[in-house]
Design an enzyme around this catalytic site. Structure first.
Site, PDB file in Angstrom:
ATOM      1  N   GLY A 158       0.859  -1.195   0.000  1.00  0.00           N
ATOM      2  CA  GLY A 158       0.000   0.000   0.000  1.00  0.00           C
ATOM      3  C   GLY A 158       0.888   1.235   0.000  1.00  0.00           C
ATOM      4  O   GLY A 158       2.017   1.215  -0.471  1.00  0.00           O
ATOM      5  N   ARG A 159       0.344   2.307   0.558  1.00  0.00           N
ATOM      6  CA  ARG A 159       1.105   3.571   0.553  1.00  0.00           C
ATOM      7  C   ARG A 159       2.459   3.432   1.225  1.00  0.00           C
ATOM      8  O   ARG A 159       3.483   3.887   0.714  1.00  0.00           O
ATOM      9  CB  ARG A 159       0.297   4.649   1.278  1.00  0.00           C
ATOM     10  CG  ARG A 159      -0.887   5.160   0.487  1.00  0.00           C
ATOM     11  CD  ARG A 159      -1.741   6.080   1.342  1.00  0.00           C
ATOM     12  NE  ARG A 159      -2.317   5.329   2.447  1.00  0.00           N
ATOM     13  CZ  ARG A 159      -3.621   5.242   2.698  1.00  0.00           C
ATOM     14  NH1 ARG A 159      -4.483   5.906   1.970  1.00  0.00           N
ATOM     15  NH2 ARG A 159      -4.068   4.527   3.704  1.00  0.00           N
ATOM     16  N   ILE A 160       2.474   2.834   2.425  1.00  0.00           N
ATOM     17  CA  ILE A 160       3.737   2.783   3.172  1.00  0.00           C
ATOM     18  C   ILE A 160       4.705   1.791   2.518  1.00  0.00           C
ATOM     19  O   ILE A 160       5.902   2.072   2.398  1.00  0.00           O
ATOM     20  CB  ILE A 160       3.471   2.436   4.659  1.00  0.00           C
ATOM     21  CG1 ILE A 160       2.564   3.500   5.295  1.00  0.00           C
ATOM     22  CG2 ILE A 160       4.789   2.351   5.423  1.00  0.00           C
ATOM     23  CD1 ILE A 160       2.062   3.142   6.696  1.00  0.00           C
ATOM     24  N   THR A 239       6.852  -2.710  11.197  1.00  0.00           N
ATOM     25  CA  THR A 239       6.248  -1.453  11.661  1.00  0.00           C
ATOM     26  C   THR A 239       4.734  -1.510  11.473  1.00  0.00           C
ATOM     27  O   THR A 239       4.077  -0.468  11.503  1.00  0.00           O
ATOM     28  CB  THR A 239       6.790  -0.242  10.859  1.00  0.00           C
ATOM     29  OG1 THR A 239       6.595  -0.497   9.469  1.00  0.00           O
ATOM     30  CG2 THR A 239       8.249   0.023  11.136  1.00  0.00           C
ATOM     31  N   SER A 240       4.183  -2.718  11.257  1.00  0.00           N
ATOM     32  CA  SER A 240       2.742  -2.810  10.972  1.00  0.00           C
ATOM     33  C   SER A 240       1.963  -2.976  12.274  1.00  0.00           C
ATOM     34  O   SER A 240       1.605  -1.968  12.904  1.00  0.00           O
ATOM     35  CB  SER A 240       2.468  -3.931   9.972  1.00  0.00           C
ATOM     36  OG  SER A 240       2.811  -5.204  10.481  1.00  0.00           O
ATOM     37  N   ARG A 241       1.736  -4.220  12.684  1.00  0.00           N
ATOM     38  CA  ARG A 241       1.100  -4.496  13.969  1.00  0.00           C
ATOM     39  C   ARG A 241       1.789  -5.721  14.553  1.00  0.00           C
ATOM     40  O   ARG A 241       2.112  -6.666  13.814  1.00  0.00           O
ATOM     41  CB  ARG A 241      -0.391  -4.778  13.800  1.00  0.00           C
ATOM     42  CG  ARG A 241      -1.245  -3.547  13.519  1.00  0.00           C
ATOM     43  CD  ARG A 241      -1.324  -2.586  14.715  1.00  0.00           C
ATOM     44  NE  ARG A 241      -2.166  -1.433  14.453  1.00  0.00           N
ATOM     45  CZ  ARG A 241      -1.732  -0.245  14.017  1.00  0.00           C
ATOM     46  NH1 ARG A 241      -0.446  -0.046  13.790  1.00  0.00           N
ATOM     47  NH2 ARG A 241      -2.577   0.748  13.823  1.00  0.00           N
ATOM     48  N   GLU A 270       1.593  -4.886  23.472  1.00  0.00           N
ATOM     49  CA  GLU A 270       2.296  -3.631  23.720  1.00  0.00           C
ATOM     50  C   GLU A 270       1.779  -3.044  25.026  1.00  0.00           C
ATOM     51  O   GLU A 270       0.558  -2.974  25.199  1.00  0.00           O
ATOM     52  CB  GLU A 270       2.045  -2.640  22.579  1.00  0.00           C
ATOM     53  CG  GLU A 270       2.692  -3.094  21.285  1.00  0.00           C
ATOM     54  CD  GLU A 270       2.438  -2.146  20.114  1.00  0.00           C
ATOM     55  OE1 GLU A 270       1.979  -1.020  20.336  1.00  0.00           O
ATOM     56  OE2 GLU A 270       2.703  -2.557  18.974  1.00  0.00           O
ATOM     57  N   HIS A 289       6.670   1.674  19.307  1.00  0.00           N
ATOM     58  CA  HIS A 289       5.586   2.076  18.396  1.00  0.00           C
ATOM     59  C   HIS A 289       5.658   3.588  18.114  1.00  0.00           C
ATOM     60  O   HIS A 289       4.726   4.336  18.436  1.00  0.00           O
ATOM     61  CB  HIS A 289       4.219   1.690  18.988  1.00  0.00           C
ATOM     62  CG  HIS A 289       3.136   1.528  17.948  1.00  0.00           C
ATOM     63  ND1 HIS A 289       2.127   0.621  18.038  1.00  0.00           N
ATOM     64  CD2 HIS A 289       2.921   2.198  16.773  1.00  0.00           C
ATOM     65  CE1 HIS A 289       1.323   0.725  16.988  1.00  0.00           C
ATOM     66  NE2 HIS A 289       1.789   1.680  16.192  1.00  0.00           N
ATOM     67  N   ALA A 291       6.658   4.863  14.888  1.00  0.00           N
ATOM     68  CA  ALA A 291       6.908   5.075  13.451  1.00  0.00           C
ATOM     69  C   ALA A 291       6.385   6.417  12.948  1.00  0.00           C
ATOM     70  O   ALA A 291       7.001   7.036  12.096  1.00  0.00           O
ATOM     71  CB  ALA A 291       6.328   3.931  12.634  1.00  0.00           C
TER      72      ALA A 291
END
Ligand code: GLV
Ligand code: GLV
Length: 330
Positions: A158-160, A239-241, A270, A289, A291
């Site tokens: 996607g975008r990232i 860096t997602s979940r 987390e 977390h 980013a």
């Protein structure tokens, strides 16, 4: 303000968001650094027209019942919205908002920083110096893989994910990607990116970086089997979940050396408990977390979250709804 919409803001966010909310609403802001405990949250949202939530606030039927039938909007201060039960808010015709786009480049910057830091062992090097171990220039000291010219496997394009591809090209990397939806030929050409199934992408990649949303399909995506498809020299970046990676399996792989290192911005749970096996590993870099944590981006996220909240309480269409289908059935 009397007669103004009543809203609850579940944490202090940058001024760019707080100011317009305070100007237009009867607003209560949760001032503590820690999230409101569940009971306090449910109490605080009672009778509200709008709520500004964070990833740490679960929005489900219990939340919606506690708020009451007058609730008009839930505005999430994040691009991700796995904390929101979207079918539940949609069933009640309530729009929910997120903050897409503004954090794309900032998040990719951090993902690339993790990639480089894990490869070139920056946290280990820093600990080594501070522990007083630096005695001489060492030909074999803290060796790691090259970043430039390596092959990167981007999971979630996607975008990232695409912003990562742009950075990778600057380092002369070969770009592979996987996504449930294959990108248009024009997007593939723009990034010189090759689509592959995971069983081919993972064994070929020197770096694997995760940019998927958390869904039932992506939960545990990087399990023991898939980690086993990666090269022993490879670095995993997340860096997602957190739940996209099986943390116990990752710890086993890092310890056994079946992958070289990992750089994590997200963990499950987390915060990561200090006795979690990943915490004890020198080849696992973990940050809390952060980013999207540039001053400029957090300010833009605050503006967007405020804009969604204010549009919602006024009965206007949210600028960036996650469930635009609520507007289709009027
Ligand atoms: C952070 O993780 C976000 O989804 O914005
Ligand atoms: C989030 O999914 C993004 O790509 O901005």
């Amino acid at each position: 303000m009397a007669g103004s919409p009543k809203v609850f803001v579940a944490r202090r966010i940058p001024e760019d968001g707080i100011e317009p909310i305070l100007a237009a609403c009867d607003a209560r802001v949760w001032e503590d650094d820690l999230p409101p405990p569940r009971a306090a949250l449910l109490e605080a949202i009672r009778g509200c027209d709008g709520v500004l939530t964070l990833l740490t606030d679960k929005v489900d039927d219990e939340f919606l019942d506690a708020a009451g039938a007058q609730l008009k909007v839930v505005s999430n201060y994040a691009v991700g919205f796995d904390n929101i039960d979207v079918p539940a808010v949609t069933r009640r015709g309530i729009p929910a908002g997120n903050t897409p786009g503004v954090l794309t480049e900032t998040t990719a910057d951090l993902a690339f920083a993790l990639l480089m830091a894990a490869a070139r062992r920056l946290p280990e090097g820093d600990r080594y110096v501070r522990a007083g171990n630096w005695k001489t220039w060492g030909p074999l000291l803290l060796l790691g893989p090259d970043v430039h010219g390596a092959t990167i496997g981007i999971v979630g394009f996607g975008r990232i994910g695409q912003a990562m591809a742009k950075r990778a090209r600057g380092f002369g990397m070969t770009v592979l990607y996987h996504d449930v939806h294959r990108a248009d030929a024009a997007v593939e050409a723009e990034h010189d990116a090759t689509f592959l199934p995971l069983e081919e992408l993972l064994p070929r990649s020197d770096f694997v970086t995760l940019h998927v949303n958390l869904t039932d399909q992506t939960k545990g995506l990087m399990n023991a089997e898939k980690l086993g498809w990666m090269k022993p020299t490879a670095v995993l970046v997340n860096t997602s979940r957190g739940p996209v990676v099986d943390g116990a399996a990752l710890a086993t792989a890092l310890k056994a050396g079946t992958i070289f290192a990992a750089g994590l911005d997200v963990t499950d749970p987390e915060p990561i408990p200090m006795d979690h096996p990943l915490v004890g590993l020198d080849n696992c870099l973990i940050v809390p977390h952060i980013a999207s944590a540039s001053r400029a981006t957090r300010g833009k996220m605050a503006e967007m979250a405020a804009a969604n909240l204010l549009a919602g309480v006024r009965g206007e269409r949210l600028p960036t709804p996650v469930n635009p289908e609520v507007y289709d059935r009027a």
